[in-house]
Design an enzyme around this catalytic site. Structure first.
Site, mmCIF file in Angstrom:
data_model
loop_
_atom_site.group_PDB
_atom_site.id
_atom_site.type_symbol
_atom_site.label_atom_id
_atom_site.label_comp_id
_atom_site.label_asym_id
_atom_site.label_seq_id
_atom_site.Cartn_x
_atom_site.Cartn_y
_atom_site.Cartn_z
ATOM 1 C CB SER A 305 2.657 4.833 -4.611
ATOM 2 O OG SER A 305 3.001 3.455 -4.539
ATOM 3 C CE LYS A 306 7.224 10.163 -2.025
ATOM 4 N NZ LYS A 306 7.550 10.844 -0.758
ATOM 5 N NE ARG A 307 2.442 0.003 -3.548
ATOM 6 C CZ ARG A 307 2.084 -1.002 -4.317
ATOM 7 N NH1 ARG A 307 2.960 -1.957 -4.600
ATOM 8 N NH2 ARG A 307 0.863 -1.080 -4.819
ATOM 9 N N GLY A 309 9.018 3.091 -7.557
ATOM 10 C CA GLY A 309 10.199 3.768 -8.083
ATOM 11 C C GLY A 309 9.984 5.270 -8.144
#
Length: 572
Positions: A305-307, A309
């Site tokens: 996921s975006k967390r 990177g």
């Protein structure tokens, strides 16, 4: 091979061969009816060749609600490789039925990312085909047509339950520790009850009538045999009260009417297969073969996921990654050709790819490995293309005045082994042009070089520069420079590391770096007018010798500190 096993009454059931296009019609010899109109056994073939003449047709069907995720890109890649390896068709379909979140901007971004990766589609937006339109929002009339056919046949029924009633059903099921499935309130309604609600204008959905007993089994090309019990499902909605079709209904109708032979998609869609298989059977559509690809996981084995990177293809493109490196790395996330080889071009992948070698275990996304892979492809580019790419980068980054010429050619050749991303080229060139002598001399690592009479080498070097020997040798090129270095070493009775280490420190200001002779000649060339922009922080050869003259070698040899502020000296 997929099979459905039922033994449950199904109201008003009749086969609908007229419902499918000619190329999709097929009689199911094993469809048996009892006098009570109940299903006994239904066998669904998902063998190759069940579509239009047996040709392979696959599809990638993104939702234009955001950027193309690397997981979606890998799914598209596997579909593309499978189609190309089988001489089939790769279809791009836009699933934009989420009217609130779908945008044409997102669609354009997805198309751009796929094109950048080199995954050209045979049918889809911008490419005409016989099975369009290729946006779900343009196919509503088709969905309504098939929904009405299902209503006429009794496979679906109108459900007038309100939102409050549905919530209450879930709560009741939860209290009884039962699956939160629809209770079937309107499944057995009389014609009179239905007409009464229609006259009142009560909103309704279309619900699919699911057998209450039996199971569904498919043979997934990646995961093997997968089986579901039908009593865990409940009657599900295929058309909303606003007339919009539900995802599973759209997908089934689209895949069938587009003659899709193989559905290759992410494993998160595996539960949808149960609903879709029921719809295939109700519409007498031949079922495609399914292959559910594992998820891409973060290093901590959670879903990427975006967390963690960057996760979108567009982000990696902007970061300087090459499409060749991205494609190669994505292909290796869950697939391999059975050898130790890890370097593949897109053409290599088409030749080597097989769905049987796709692993069903989750693949870990390793950004370090991706950088390495990109570097391999960057350095594999033809010299002209690599030089053009890096030269343009250096000019656009405000380091060089021009993007081509002998300086660029020689600098790329010297520095390319230190470049994994095009954007890395800024750092390696600026490092070559810099002269952090004072910081180097103050470091513990430089102590052996300093103690090996570095001041004597410096004095001789300064004298050679002032006499014109060094400028003359550098002006003649690398051969003349190397000849001068050899003579200089003889005069000092130094050779090997005892000669080259002090020269590197004094002329480059560093203890380590690329091949020294080429580096020194390039530094000299960089001092020519029109090569390096004034703001790049380049320290010319003249400025380097000026700094050398200012070093207090006596204090340094006694263990004194070197004035760090002198490192700010740059040429103008």
């Amino acid at each position: 091979m997929a099979s459905l096993v039922f033994n449950t009454p199904w109201l008003r059931v009749r086969s609908l061969p007229e419902l499918a296009p000619a190329f999709l019609r097929r009689r199911h010899s094993s469809l048996l009816y009892s006098s009570r109109r109940s299903f006994a056994v239904v066998a669904c073939s998902s063998s190759p060749g069940s579509n239009n003449g047996g040709s392979v047709r696959v599809r990638f069907a993104p939702s234009p609600t955001g950027n193309l995720h690397v997981g979606g890109a890998r799914t598209a890649l596997f579909n593309y490789l499978f189609a190309r390896s089988k001489g089939g068709k790769f279809v791009l379909r836009i699933e934009d039925t989420d009217l609130e979140r779908s945008t044409r901007e997102s669609e354009a971004a997805v198309l751009q990312d796929l094109s950048w990766l080199g995954l050209d589609w045979d049918e889809g937006p911008g490419v005409a085909g016989d099975f369009g339109p290729y946006r779900q929002s343009e196919r509503n009339a088709l969905y309504k047509q098939y929904a009405e056919k299902l209503l006429e046949s009794g496979h679906v029924y109108r459900c007038f339950c309100s939102s409050e009633e549905l919530v209450k059903m879930k709560e009741t099921a939860k209290l009884k520790q039962l699956p939160p499935v629809y209770t079937g309130k309107w499944a057995t309604a009389t014609d009179g009850e239905i007409e009464q609600e229609l006259e009142k204008g009560t909103p309704f959905t279309y619900r699919f009538r699911v057998p209450k007993q039996g199971s569904l089994k498919i043979n997934d090309l990646i995961r093997g045999e997968v089986c579901w019990n039908l009593d865990t499902l409940g009657d599900f909605v295929v058309m909303r009260s606003n007339g919009q079709p539900v995802y599973n209904f759209c997908v089934t109708v689209d895949d069938a009417t587009m003659a899709i032979s193989h559905v290759i998609r992410a494993e998160e869609h595996l539960p949808n297969t149960l609903r879709q298989a029921l719809i295939y059977k109700a519409l007498e559509f031949p079922m495609p073969q399914f292959a559910h690809v594992s998820l891409i996981l973060a290093p901590d084995r959670s879903k990427l996921s975006k967390r963690h990177g960057a996760t979108s293809v567009g982000q990696y493109r902007e970061m300087g990654y090459l499409p060749q490196g991205m494609v190669n790395y994505l292909a290796l996330l869950g697939w391999g050709d059975g050898t130790e080889n890890e370097f593949f071009t897109l053409e290599d992948l088409v030749e080597k790819f097989s769905i049987e070698r796709v692993n069903k275990s989750g693949a870990i996304f390793d950004s370090t490995k991706l950088r390495w892979m990109n570097g391999q492809h960057l350095r594999a580019l033809p010299n002209e293309k690599l030089t053009k790419l890096v030269g343009e980068r250096w000019k656009s980054a405000g380091i060089l005045s021009e993007s081509e010429g002998s300086f660029v050619d020689e600098a790329v050749e010297l520095l390319k082994d230190g470049i994994e991303l095009v954007t890395d080229s800024d750092k390696v060139l600026l490092n070559l042009l810099s002269y952090p002598l004072h910081a180097t001399l103050a470091s513990p690592e430089a102590k052996p070089a300093v103690e090996d009479k570095l001041h004597e080498v410096a004095a001789s070097l300064i004298a050679a520069y002032d006499s014109g020997e060094i400028p003359s040798a550098l002006a003649e090129g690398q051969g003349a420079w190397q000849k001068w270095v050899k003579a200089f070493g003889k005069s000092l009775k130094r050779k090997g590391k005892a000669l080259f280490m002090p020269l590197r420190v004094l002329l480059t200001g560093k203890l380590h770096g690329p091949e020294m002779a080429t580096s020194i000649v390039l530094i000299h060339k960089a001092g020519s007018p029109g090569i390096v922009v004034p703001q790049a922080g380049f320290v010319s050869m003249e400025e380097r010798f000026k700094i050398l003259r200012e070093i207090d070698w006596e204090a340094l040899n006694k263990g004194g500190s070197v004035p760090i502020e002198s490192t700010a000296t740059v040429s103008t």
